[in-house]
Design a protein around this motif. Sequence first.
Motif, short mmCIF file in Angstrom:
data_model
loop_
_atom_site.label_atom_id
_atom_site.label_comp_id
_atom_site.label_asym_id
_atom_site.label_seq_id
_atom_site.Cartn_x
_atom_site.Cartn_y
_atom_site.Cartn_z
N TRP A 161 0.86 -5.80 -0.50
CA TRP A 161 1.73 -5.43 0.62
C TRP A 161 2.59 -6.61 1.05
CZ3 TRP A 161 2.56 -0.82 3.14
CH2 TRP A 161 3.25 -0.90 4.34
N THR A 162 1.99 -7.79 1.14
CA THR A 162 2.75 -8.97 1.54
C THR A 162 3.80 -9.33 0.49
OG1 THR A 162 0.71 -9.77 2.59
CG2 THR A 162 2.51 -11.34 2.40
N THR A 187 -5.89 -10.34 6.22
CA THR A 187 -6.42 -9.05 5.76
C THR A 187 -7.92 -9.11 5.58
OG1 THR A 187 -4.33 -8.62 4.62
CG2 THR A 187 -6.24 -7.29 3.98
N PHE A 236 -4.96 -5.20 -1.74
CA PHE A 236 -3.87 -4.42 -1.14
C PHE A 236 -3.07 -5.26 -0.15
CE2 PHE A 236 -6.88 -0.76 -2.02
CZ PHE A 236 -6.23 -0.42 -3.19
N THR A 282 6.46 1.33 -2.68
CA THR A 282 5.52 2.32 -2.13
C THR A 282 4.82 3.09 -3.24
OG1 THR A 282 6.95 2.54 -0.19
CG2 THR A 282 5.31 4.25 -0.56
N PHE A 333 2.22 0.85 -4.81
CA PHE A 333 1.12 0.62 -3.87
C PHE A 333 0.23 1.86 -3.78
CE2 PHE A 333 -0.81 0.16 0.31
CZ PHE A 333 -1.17 -1.18 0.31
#
Length: 446
Positions: A223-224, A358, A219, A229, A232
């Motif tokens: 995200w990076t 992360t 994740f 959205t 994700f």
Amino acid sequence: MPSRIVGTRRPSAARGAGRTPAPPRTPRAGGVRRTFEQARRAWDRPLTAYYVIFGAGLLITTLGLVMVYSASMITALRYDLVPSYFFRKQFFAAILGAALLLVASRMPVRLHRALAYPILVGAVFLMVLVQIPGIGHAVGGNQNWISLGGPFMLQPSEFGKLALILWGADLLARKQDMRLLTQWKHMLVPLVPVTFMLLGLIMLGGDMGTAIVLSAILFGLLWTAGAPTRLFVGVLAFAGGIGFLLIKTSENRLKRFACIGATDPGGEGAPCLQAAHGIYALASGGWFGSGLGASVEKWGQLPEAHTDFIFAVTGEELGLAGTLSVLALFAALGYAGIRVAGGTEDPFVRYAAGGVTTWITAQAVVNIGAVLGLLPIAGVPLPLFSYGGSALLPTMFAVGLLIAFARQEPAARAALAMRRPTWGKRAGMRWKSMRRRVKKRPSGER
């Protein structure tokens, strides 16, 4: 004749007599603001992230060695070993990890990218070997270890975290160069299938904690990379559904969820023994702890005192001040990693730095949350802090990655380039001045 009045001159008063004392000086207006601005400018210097990553990683590892020695002494004596047995193994792993950190910090980015596929293939091969009877070994109910002979064991899933970060960062960087990340299928394939393959190999051994950290890394990469959205949330919902099924079908995992926030070990079998005694250790530490080496819970009441629950022993011996110091070091390391990821133009550096940050922060949150009774006990070590060479080596290599990326920033490279000639010039001037001060002796004088 009227008398002439002659005025007499009054004696001058003593200097300063009758004057009101000057009021005490008050801080100038805006002094706090000026101090804040100076601190902000110092924090915004090009080499700040470099120094913070190196310093925080060094302090966490050093404090971890101290706490491993303190927390593992009783466990070693229980197995008829010398008190420093676990500390010696951890210290040896720290020496190897420091060498890996230095090597990683000096390697160019292109070499890190070249190692992505070999590390991934090697990690997958070792994770497959774990599932072969006679090669893989079970520890604590999870079969995820390979014996290296004698007391040394290897956990390949720890290296799988590093492999996923390097390979995933290289994959996403190449797709970004080809402008393919705008399509959802290129965002997910083959990153998500390969990650689920690693998760499957890990879950075959029953290691739910490592699977959670690996999912967090996935994740973090998405995200990076700027995943939409909806995409994700879709991946998160799919992974959450699989996790719910794995938890629902396992009695052991259900008991761990039932022990969240438990302050009573429980009835028969004491299912919440570890969770409860972890809270006891933290509660008895107070502000500044009972003193280094003076923990009571490590004498047998608290299982895994030097591995998964070393944070509880730290709270008991060093108190709230010690635990907050550990949290501050992890927060500084996480902030510096985010700063490196956000301040670079190289996509590989951005994805790899985001993945490493992360990994370390998510694993720290999972471990500390379990000790505090806020999360279920996942059985993952505290990065750079808990006992375990298999976890320490790849994590220190990952910290070396962050250091290398911090050095590669244009402003940081310029700052380092300006310092080297200055040091050399100063050293040369000092050497010349010393030579001038030495008087020549006559040829016959000894």
